[in-house]
Every structure is written in structure tokens, then in C-alpha cells.
Scaffold this active site. Structure first.
Site, PDB file in Angstrom:
ATOM      1  N   ASP A   1       0.332  -1.247   0.156  1.00  0.00           N
ATOM      2  CA  ASP A   1      -0.080  -0.055   0.276  1.00  0.00           C
ATOM      3  C   ASP A   1       0.867   1.304   0.166  1.00  0.00           C
ATOM      4  OD1 ASP A   1      -2.077  -1.853   0.052  1.00  0.00           O
ATOM      5  OD2 ASP A   1      -2.152  -0.935   2.505  1.00  0.00           O
TER       6      ASP A   1
ATOM      7  N   ARG B   1       2.570  12.803  -5.589  1.00  0.00           N
ATOM      8  CA  ARG B   1       2.751  13.620  -6.286  1.00  0.00           C
ATOM      9  C   ARG B   1       1.753  13.046  -7.640  1.00  0.00           C
ATOM     10  NH1 ARG B   1       7.767  16.653  -6.330  1.00  0.00           N
ATOM     11  NH2 ARG B   1       7.462  17.397  -4.904  1.00  0.00           N
TER      12      ARG B   1
ATOM     13  N   HIS C   1      -4.546  -3.053  -0.394  1.00  0.00           N
ATOM     14  CA  HIS C   1      -5.585  -2.671   0.588  1.00  0.00           C
ATOM     15  C   HIS C   1      -6.523  -1.548  -0.524  1.00  0.00           C
ATOM     16  CE1 HIS C   1      -8.235  -1.003   4.423  1.00  0.00           C
ATOM     17  NE2 HIS C   1      -8.684  -1.350   3.064  1.00  0.00           N
TER      18      HIS C   1
ATOM     19  N   ARG D   1      -9.385   0.662  -0.547  1.00  0.00           N
ATOM     20  CA  ARG D   1      -9.713   1.375   0.728  1.00  0.00           C
ATOM     21  C   ARG D   1     -10.790   2.332  -0.528  1.00  0.00           C
ATOM     22  NH1 ARG D   1      -7.310   2.679   5.680  1.00  0.00           N
ATOM     23  NH2 ARG D   1      -8.998   3.462   5.791  1.00  0.00           N
TER      24      ARG D   1
ATOM     25  N   HIS E   1      -4.315   5.185  -1.315  1.00  0.00           N
ATOM     26  CA  HIS E   1      -3.584   4.507  -1.504  1.00  0.00           C
ATOM     27  C   HIS E   1      -3.684   4.157  -3.503  1.00  0.00           C
ATOM     28  CE1 HIS E   1      -4.379   1.580   1.911  1.00  0.00           C
ATOM     29  NE2 HIS E   1      -4.370   1.858   2.342  1.00  0.00           N
TER      30      HIS E   1
ATOM     31  N   THR F   1      -4.404   4.462  10.024  1.00  0.00           N
ATOM     32  CA  THR F   1      -4.387   2.628   8.962  1.00  0.00           C
ATOM     33  C   THR F   1      -5.890   1.914   9.746  1.00  0.00           C
ATOM     34  OG1 THR F   1      -2.519   1.034   9.331  1.00  0.00           O
ATOM     35  CG2 THR F   1      -2.928   1.898  10.891  1.00  0.00           C
TER      36      THR F   1
ATOM     37  N   GLU G   1      -6.981 -13.366   9.886  1.00  0.00           N
ATOM     38  CA  GLU G   1      -5.628 -12.475  10.597  1.00  0.00           C
ATOM     39  C   GLU G   1      -5.852 -12.339  11.898  1.00  0.00           C
ATOM     40  OE1 GLU G   1      -4.356 -10.939   7.618  1.00  0.00           O
ATOM     41  OE2 GLU G   1      -3.125  -8.811   8.198  1.00  0.00           O
TER      42      GLU G   1
ATOM     43  N   HIS H   1      -0.087  -6.417  11.192  1.00  0.00           N
ATOM     44  CA  HIS H   1       0.056  -5.032  11.679  1.00  0.00           C
ATOM     45  C   HIS H   1       0.861  -4.981  12.924  1.00  0.00           C
ATOM     46  CE1 HIS H   1      -1.764  -1.261  11.491  1.00  0.00           C
ATOM     47  NE2 HIS H   1      -2.730  -1.435  10.820  1.00  0.00           N
ATOM     48  N   GLY H   2       1.799  -3.565  11.946  1.00  0.00           N
ATOM     49  CA  GLY H   2       2.675  -2.992  12.860  1.00  0.00           C
ATOM     50  C   GLY H   2       3.643  -4.014  12.822  1.00  0.00           C
TER      51      GLY H   2
ATOM     52  N   GLY I   1       4.303  -4.330   6.105  1.00  0.00           N
ATOM     53  CA  GLY I   1       3.778  -4.004   5.137  1.00  0.00           C
ATOM     54  C   GLY I   1       4.767  -2.461   4.975  1.00  0.00           C
ATOM     55  N   HIS I   2       4.222  -1.771   6.370  1.00  0.00           N
ATOM     56  CA  HIS I   2       5.063  -0.236   6.252  1.00  0.00           C
ATOM     57  C   HIS I   2       6.296  -0.380   6.998  1.00  0.00           C
ATOM     58  CE1 HIS I   2       6.057   3.501   8.773  1.00  0.00           C
ATOM     59  NE2 HIS I   2       5.175   3.869   7.816  1.00  0.00           N
TER      60      HIS I   2
HETATM   61  N1  PXP Z   1      -2.628  -6.425   7.962  1.00  0.00           N
HETATM   62  C1  PXP Z   1      -3.675  -6.077   7.894  1.00  0.00           C
HETATM   63  C2  PXP Z   1      -5.068  -6.760   7.354  1.00  0.00           C
HETATM   64  C3  PXP Z   1      -3.806  -4.750   7.933  1.00  0.00           C
HETATM   65  O1  PXP Z   1      -4.881  -3.243   7.822  1.00  0.00           O
HETATM   66  C4  PXP Z   1      -2.573  -3.944   7.505  1.00  0.00           C
HETATM   67  C5  PXP Z   1      -1.963  -1.676   7.165  1.00  0.00           C
HETATM   68  O2  PXP Z   1      -2.452  -2.590   6.171  1.00  0.00           O
HETATM   69  C6  PXP Z   1      -1.048  -4.774   7.681  1.00  0.00           C
HETATM   70  C7  PXP Z   1      -1.733  -6.464   7.572  1.00  0.00           C
HETATM   71  C8  PXP Z   1       0.333  -4.639   8.030  1.00  0.00           C
HETATM   72  O3  PXP Z   1       0.306  -3.735   8.525  1.00  0.00           O
HETATM   73  P1  PXP Z   1       1.700  -2.976   8.936  1.00  0.00           P
HETATM   74  O4  PXP Z   1       1.404  -1.870   7.658  1.00  0.00           O
HETATM   75  O5  PXP Z   1       1.879  -2.306  10.055  1.00  0.00           O
HETATM   76  O6  PXP Z   1       2.728  -3.966   8.675  1.00  0.00           O
END
Ligand code: PXP
Length: 236
Positions: free
Chosen positions: A8, A17, A42, A44, A49, A99, A150, A190-191, A212-213
């Protein structure tokens, strides 16, 4: 354990940009070449994004599995039925959030979730529900007919190495054990980052981590290939 990469935030950077760079598909292909076993995107409601065109392009061109993250929105369900990604992950979505803030309340919206995922399951798409690690949510998820959950690792990640961290970890461990006893397969995400990801190995049977992040952030300094390779090694 497998590594799914959420791309994302490559799209976030591109959209800053409004042009075509960095190329989301190119990023996904580099992820795959360096150990990602699936690509998550994702779509949204506000398309902040990932855009519709990214989903079509990823579905057509990636070599692993596309995991489409989505909320319970009919227009996105329609896209999913057309694109037929390998899997979808159903998440709650609030317009103003930065998020995904918490898990889906499957227990509190049982019939709506069950009815929403039915056409997706009927189309042969694997369905995963993004939930907090709570027994009531795990049980309800199982009863909807979804094959995967998940587990939301956001609170674990935020409390890692701090007061309450152990408790959050145990919630994940217990929820995963319970889910697997029902026959659900279990992902987590996530995280998660390069520091906190190692404890996921203490949870038996986790299938895939979606990250992801932290990967995209590291890639700014090291490049995507190194960032994915290092995380894939940690996850393996
Ligand atoms: N899993 C789900 C369901 C999410 O919504 C996200 C964030 O979009 C992630 C995983 C990945 O999280 P992060 O970007 O914090 O690694």
C-alpha cells in the site's frame, strides 16, 4: 511461516505526486523475487493509496498470490468477484483513520459478515477475517465459513518490550491455538517490524505474516530487495 508483503505505501508515495512513480507492480515483482509468497493490497473506500487499476494490474501480472484487503463495501465486492484474487482479507474501515485501527467485529455483525463473504467463497476466493485475538471473534469467524483469520498484531506491536507486552503476546498465542483447534488457518499482521517479528515463531502453526509499513520504510534506505529479503529470512 510465509511472508506476505503489503505494498500500500508504495502507492502512498506514488500518489504524493500523482504520477506513476514508484511503480506499484514493479515493487510487487521485486518483493516476489526476494521471498514474498503473496502480495497484499488494500483497496480502501477513499482510494487513498491503492487504486482500482493497481488491483487489475497486480492480479494479471504477479506470480504469487494476490490478497485483496477490503471492507464490507458492495462496489469493492464487485471488483473482487471480477478480479478473483487468490484471497481477500475483510477489514473494518473508518474514513478518518490513518490505518486499520482494530479488528472486525464479526461476533457483533455475524449475519452481515456471513452473507457478505458468501458470494466470494462461492466464487472460489479464499476468505480471511481480520480480527482481534479474542475467543468470541475467533468462534464467530469460524461459524461464518471463512477459511482463515488474520490476527491483528497492532496492540502486540505497540506494547512490545513494554508493560503489558507479554499479555498481548499471550492473547495472540491463545487465539491462534483456539482457531486451529476449530480448523481455521491463522495469519497475523499489522505493526510487525524487524524487531518484534521474531516472537511470532513462538506461536505454533502460523501460516503467513502480512507486513507492509516497516518493509517499505526500510526500503527507502536499503532498497526493496534487501528489505524484503531480510524480513523473509526473519519470518522463515
Ligand atoms: N494486515 C492487515 C489486515 C492490515 O490492514 C495491514 C495494514 O494495512 C497490515 C496487515 C500491514 O500492517 P503494517 O503496514 O503495519 O505492516
Amino acid at each position: 511461516m510465509l511472508l506476505g508483503v503489503n505494498i500500500d505505501h508504495v502507492a502512498t508515495l506514488r500518489n504524493a505526486r500523482g504520477g506513476a512513480e514508484p511503480d506499484v507492480l514493479k515493487a510487487a515483482l521485486i518483493c516476489e523475487e526476494n521471498g514474498a509468497t503473496s502480495i497484499t493490497a488494500h483497496l480502501r473506500e477513499d482510494r487513498r493509496h491503492i487504486k482500482d487499476a493497481d488491483i487489475y494490474s497486480l492480479a494479471k501480472n504477479i506470480k504469487t498470490r494476490l490478497n485483496l484487503e477490503m471492507a464490507m463495501a458492495e462496489d469493492i465486492q464487485k471488483i473482487a468477484l471480477e478480479v478473483k484474487p487468490h484471497s481477500i482479507c475483510l477489514v473494518p474501515e473508518k474514513r478518518q483513520e490513518v490505518t486499520t485501527e482494530g479488528g472486525l467485529d464479526v461476533a457483533g455483525n455475524f449475519e452481515a459478515v456471513r452473507d457478505f463473504i458468501k458470494p466470494l467463497l462461492d466464487a472460489g476466493i479464499v476468505v480471511s477475517l481480520f480480527i482481534d485475538p479474542e475467543e468470541v471473534q475467533v468462534k464467530a469467524s469460524f461459524e461464518t465459513g471463512a477459511q482463515f483469520i488474520e490476527m491483528h498484531t497492532g496492540t502486540y506491536s505497540n506494547t512490545y518490550g513494554k508493560a503489558g507486552g507479554e499479555e498481548e503476546f499471550l492473547k495472540l498465542k491463545n487465539a491462534a491455538e483456539y482457531a486451529q483447534s476449530l480448523g481455521l488457518r491463522v495469519n497475523a499482521g499489522h505493526g510487525l517490524n524487524y524487531e518484534n517479528v521474531h516472537r511470532m515463531h513462538e506461536i505454533q502453526g502460523l501460516y503467513e505474516l502480512n507486513i507492509g509499513h516497516s518493509i517499505v520504510s526500510r526500503a527507502v534506505f536499503t532498497g526493496m530487495a534487501e528489505a524484503v529479503k531480510t524480513m523473509a529470512e526473519a519470518v522463515k
